[in-house]
Design a protein around this motif. Structure first.
Motif, PDB file in Angstrom:
ATOM      1  N   VAL A  53     -10.377   2.384 -10.101  1.00 36.09           N
ATOM      2  CA  VAL A  53     -10.493   0.977 -10.476  1.00 36.09           C
ATOM      3  C   VAL A  53      -9.183   0.464 -11.050  1.00 36.09           C
ATOM      4  O   VAL A  53      -8.707  -0.620 -10.699  1.00 36.09           O
ATOM      5  N   ALA A  54      -8.575   1.234 -11.952  1.00 27.58           N
ATOM      6  CA  ALA A  54      -7.309   0.816 -12.557  1.00 27.58           C
ATOM      7  C   ALA A  54      -6.235   0.618 -11.500  1.00 27.58           C
ATOM      8  O   ALA A  54      -5.358  -0.244 -11.643  1.00 27.58           O
ATOM      9  N   GLY A  55      -6.324   1.395 -10.438  1.00 26.36           N
ATOM     10  CA  GLY A  55      -5.319   1.306  -9.382  1.00 26.36           C
ATOM     11  C   GLY A  55      -5.313   0.005  -8.614  1.00 26.36           C
ATOM     12  O   GLY A  55      -4.405  -0.265  -7.823  1.00 26.36           O
ATOM     13  N   ARG A  56      -6.324  -0.837  -8.828  1.00 28.32           N
ATOM     14  CA  ARG A  56      -6.319  -2.161  -8.191  1.00 28.32           C
ATOM     15  C   ARG A  56      -5.215  -3.050  -8.760  1.00 28.32           C
ATOM     16  O   ARG A  56      -4.858  -4.062  -8.164  1.00 28.32           O
ATOM     17  N   ALA A  57      -4.682  -2.673  -9.926  1.00 25.10           N
ATOM     18  CA  ALA A  57      -3.601  -3.455 -10.535  1.00 25.10           C
ATOM     19  C   ALA A  57      -2.291  -3.129  -9.844  1.00 25.10           C
ATOM     20  O   ALA A  57      -1.985  -1.974  -9.553  1.00 25.10           O
ATOM     21  N   GLY A  58      -1.516  -4.167  -9.590  1.00 29.04           N
ATOM     22  CA  GLY A  58      -0.251  -3.987  -8.882  1.00 29.04           C
ATOM     23  C   GLY A  58      -0.441  -4.219  -7.403  1.00 29.04           C
ATOM     24  O   GLY A  58      -1.489  -3.906  -6.823  1.00 29.04           O
ATOM     25  N   ARG A  59       0.549  -4.777  -6.775  1.00 35.33           N
ATOM     26  CA  ARG A  59       0.441  -5.116  -5.356  1.00 35.33           C
ATOM     27  C   ARG A  59       1.760  -4.767  -4.696  1.00 35.33           C
ATOM     28  O   ARG A  59       2.822  -5.265  -5.072  1.00 35.33           O
ATOM     29  N   HIS A  60       1.699  -3.862  -3.730  1.00 35.62           N
ATOM     30  CA  HIS A  60       2.877  -3.390  -3.012  1.00 35.62           C
ATOM     31  C   HIS A  60       3.916  -2.887  -4.016  1.00 35.62           C
ATOM     32  O   HIS A  60       3.661  -1.916  -4.720  1.00 35.62           O
TER      33      HIS A  60
END
Length: 832
Positions: A261-268
């Motif tokens: 879930v935390a990994g949804r933060a940040g984009r490319h």
């Protein structure tokens, strides 16, 4: 268990979220003539189906999920949910996304089955987390691994209150009630949020995601449904809880789930942050380190269910389904929804009677696999499955058309709240799955369209309900204007200020009044928006005010100056009562220069207005009076045109005939008990005198004065000085306008000229008094009320009075006359 036979080109691409694994798989698939990819969610399958269609055209791409089947005859590439992958269809390329879900208790056995049996003719790729690597090594000899690093960094951002979380944040909760509560709080403080729940239909979820992605809202509140492949521009993820109900019990999330879930933060390549709300508190240092560095315990065992099912008899079939796992690497699952449904159905005598032969048993198993999107878990769902199986085993081998129609009609309604609509959508999704079985219904294309239309309508209605409840468009627009500049402002009816069509307040004169729903920090944003967007309108209004006619301005009894019905300024205390200052109403819309221009125009108007309305008062200074006459004029002006006669008795006695004439010609009346200027007892002078007193004494809280009032109720709010300045004097419990009080005094005097007299029946109504109040007023003027022998109301003076006649040199006491004597009245009038 021996290792599985190797297939050419078997690769595992492993790594954390935001590593581009799915992109690589699609690119490799498109390099082949045919290909299949299985995704963990219908939403992801649909999202990537749309991407591939844009690349190679929709005629070459198929979509297979439980509820959607789009299969053109020329389709070469299949985007599917893992459950719907066509394993009997040869394909050069095959990939499975999120293969680590083999360790998921609920659906793991399905991913394990695909891991063991699904292969591409030329290349197979498994995508997932590195935790699954040991299992893949044991099961697949010669598998090649590719490890992909995350494009961006993920770092711990600490504990933050909900009111302090930054924009482009997602807050994760694990129950619908918590999601709703958090979303409500964000709506009140930040304008609005998108909402993502696992129970939402894909169409509703897409609409909510699009609202967030477009920047219409800057926040997202979601369940852990966002953890599986939803690609959004999220910069921060905050956990409101670390516990969830997994269908069996409440438990703490494991480290891999938190990281997913935390990994949804940040984009490319843009870094992301994760944190917690105060209810969760700080995470342990080792947990933070593991998430930031993507270090997790490897998967040791995966869920398994026998795929070699025996359909010769119901007993043999159930036994094969309950077969033990062939290795300690596997955990046998026995509580899948379809398996539980089979056990319940097999207990029914009618089902056992029908489930004879391979075809009927296989059909029963297919019916058991109808998903329970409603999550009714058993009774209602089992009853549905039982009826469907009974119909399919009937002579027609189809579900009756009229029954399908009734079922669809039952939830084809758009009324109800959020939870009601989600329940109907769940019904619709179950029936969408059913009617996609072309061999189960007559005219399947018609029913697929009907079920799809119903789901779409319900999904759109649900999106609207969510938006209405959790997005205050006015607030959201104001928050965004801080970053993107002012929205387009326009003035609607009643000077309503519309920002991008949303009502944010009213422009009242030169003041912007935010909508009553806009509170707290948003008031500042609304004012800033109005200041930028209304500049031209304010400049135009300032010009109109500066060139306005005097008649366009009004003043109220509490000192407010109005223009065209809008408050512009207040009178404030000046050096004297008759020299007030102008104070422009608080407004941040005016420039300093505009403020000076408006104040100058109002000051000029006020000077002329005072001179016109209170002309008799100002004229007293120019009468050239001397001595006692000058003293009377001075005191009369100080008191704004009315005062008790008792304080002027000596000065009045010293007046000569010419001085009396001057006063008389200028409207000054020497009454029985008061001296006043007649013309100042009219409506406009009364209001203006009230305004002057309010400003000089800072009493802007007084109730507005009725200009036509002839009496006022005495109260603590109305000070004696205020009443005297506006020309009202006490008699009993009432304050009576001085000219009315003078007339009343003369009338009572005439009525009592014989010592007593009858009171006219209409006297109370003429003064706007009750009979009780009239009695108190009359007593205040020195009379008592008696009842005559015939029941009539009569007056009687309380005591005899004498009149002192004051000459220039000496005082002469006249002979006392009876109270009822008309000569006494005449004598008093002559004394003027």
């Amino acid at each position: 268990m021996s290792q599985m036979q190797s297939f050419p080109g078997t690769t595992a691409i492993l790594g954390p979220t935001n590593t581009g694994k799915t992109y690589i798989a699609i690119e490799r698939m498109l390099s082949y003539r045919t290909g299949i990819i299985g995704f963990p969610l219908r939403l992801l399958a649909r999202e990537n189906y749309d991407k591939v269609c844009r690349r190679v055209g929709s005629r070459n791409v198929a979509l297979l999920t439980g509820e959607e089947k789009i299969v053109p005859e020329t389709a070469r590439y299949f985007l599917c949910t893992v459950e719907s992958m066509p394993l009997d269809r040869p394909s050069e390329f095959l990939a499975i996304d999120e293969i680590q879900l083999c360790s998921d208790r609920e659906r793991g056995f399905i991913f394990t089955d695909r891991l063991l049996r699904a292969r591409g003719l030329r290349e197979t790729i498994f995508l997932g987390a590195e935790t699954i690597k040991p299992v893949l090594n044991k099961l697949i000899p010669d598998i090649r691994f590719e490890t992909k690093p995350r494009f961006s960094k993920l770092r711990w951002d600490g504990v933050k209150k909900l009111t302090r979380i930054p924009r482009r944040s997602a807050v994760v909760a694990f129950s619908a009630n918590d999601v709703y509560s958090i979303a409500e709080s964000i709506r009140r403080g930040r304008g609005g949020t998108a909402v993502i729940l696992g129970a939402l239909s894909p169409r509703t979820r897409n609409a909510q995601v699009a609202m967030y992605q477009s920047g219409e809202v800057d926040y997202l509140v979601a369940s852990d449904a966002i953890g599986m492949g939803l690609n959004m521009d999220i910069d921060h993820v905050f956990f409101s809880s670390l516990e969830k109900f997994d269908g069996n019990r409440f438990r703490r999330l494991d480290l891999q789930e938190i990281a997913q879930v935390a990994g949804r933060a940040g984009r490319h390549t843009r870094d992301g942050c994760f944190g917690t709300l105060p209810e969760v508190g700080e995470l342990e240092p080792d947990v933070i380190q593991s998430i930031e560095q993507h270090i997790f315990q490897p998967v040791k065992r995966i869920w398994w269910r026998n795929a070699g099912l025996e359909f010769s008899s119901l007993r043999d079939f159930m036994a094969s389904l309950d077969a033990d796992a062939p290795s300690k690497l596997f955990i046998k699952t026995g509580d899948g929804e379809d398996h539980l449904a089979l056990r319940r159905l097999a207990k029914q005598r009618e089902i056992r009677r029908l489930a004879i032969g391979r075809g009927r048993i296989r059909l029963l198993w297919e019916v058991c696999q109808i998903p329970d999107y409603r999550k009714t878990f058993m009774d209602a769902h089992i009853n549905l499955l039982s009826r469907i199986y009974g119909h399919l085993c009937g002579s027609s081998g189809r579900i009756p058309t009229d029954w399908v129609a009734r079922q669809l009609d039952h939830f084809d309604r758009l009324d109800g709240d959020i939870d009601t609509l989600m329940t109907r959508i769940a019904h619709a999704r179950t029936w969408t799955y059913i009617v996609h079985r072309a061999d189960w219904v007559e005219n399947p294309a018609h029913w697929r369209d009907r079920a799809g239309d119903i789901e779409n309508k319900l999904s759109d209605a649900l999106h609207s309900r969510l938006t209405e409840r959790f997005v205050d468009r006015r607030r959201a627009m104001l928050v965004q204007s801080q970053r993107h500049g002012s929205p387009v402002l326009s003035l609607g009816e009643d000077n309503t200020v519309l920002a991008n069509g949303e009502d944010i307040g009213q422009l009242k004169g030169l003041q912007f009044k935010p909508n009553r729903f806009i509170t707290g920090e948003l008031k500042r944003l609304a004012l800033a928006t109005a200041r930028r967007g209304l500049r031209e309108e304010i400049s135009a209004r300032v010009k109109k005010i500066c060139s306005a006619r005097d008649g366009d301005f009004r003043i109220s009894s509490n000192g407010t100056i109005e223009w065209r019905g809008y408050d512009l300024a207040n009178l404030s205390a000046g050096p004297t009562l008759l020299m007030p200052l102008i104070r422009i109403k608080d407004t941040e819309l005016l420039t300093e220069k505009e403020g000076i221009l408006v104040e100058s125009r109002l000051s000029n108007w006020l000077r002329d207005y005072l001179g016109f309305v209170l002309k008799p008062l100002f004229m007293l200074d120019g009468l050239g009076l001397q001595g006692a006459a000058r003293g009377i004029a001075f005191q009369l002006k100080e008191e704004l045109g009315a005062m008790p006669r008792a304080g002027l008795r000596e000065q009045i006695g010293a007046l000569g005939p010419e001085e009396k004439k001057v006063f008389r010609n200028n409207g000054v009346r020497f009454g029985l008990n008061h001296v006043f200027i007649r013309s100042l007892q009219r409506a406009r002078p009364l209001v203006l005198r009230s305004a002057l007193w309010s400003a000089f004494n800072g009493r802007y809280d007084l109730p507005l004065l009725d200009p036509a009032a002839v009496t006022l109720q005495s109260s603590e709010d109305l000070s004696r000085d205020y009443c005297r300045k506006i020309g009202f004097f006490s008699s009993g419990s009432r304050e009576i306008r001085v000219d009315i009080l003078d007339k009343l005094g003369i009338q009572l005097l005439n009525l009592s000229r014989k010592g007593h007299g009858a009171i006219p029946s209409n006297l109370a109504s003429t003064l706007g008094l009750s009979k009780e109040e009239l009695g108190e007023t009359i007593k205040g003027l020195g009379y008592e009320i008696l009842v005559g022998s015939e029941g009539e109301t009569i007056l009687k003076k309380l005591q005899k009075q004498t009149i002192k006649k004051v000459g220039r040199r000496r005082k002469i006491r006249s002979r006392p006359r009876s109270n009822g004597s008309p000569f006494l009245v005449l004598e008093k009038l002559r004394a003027l």
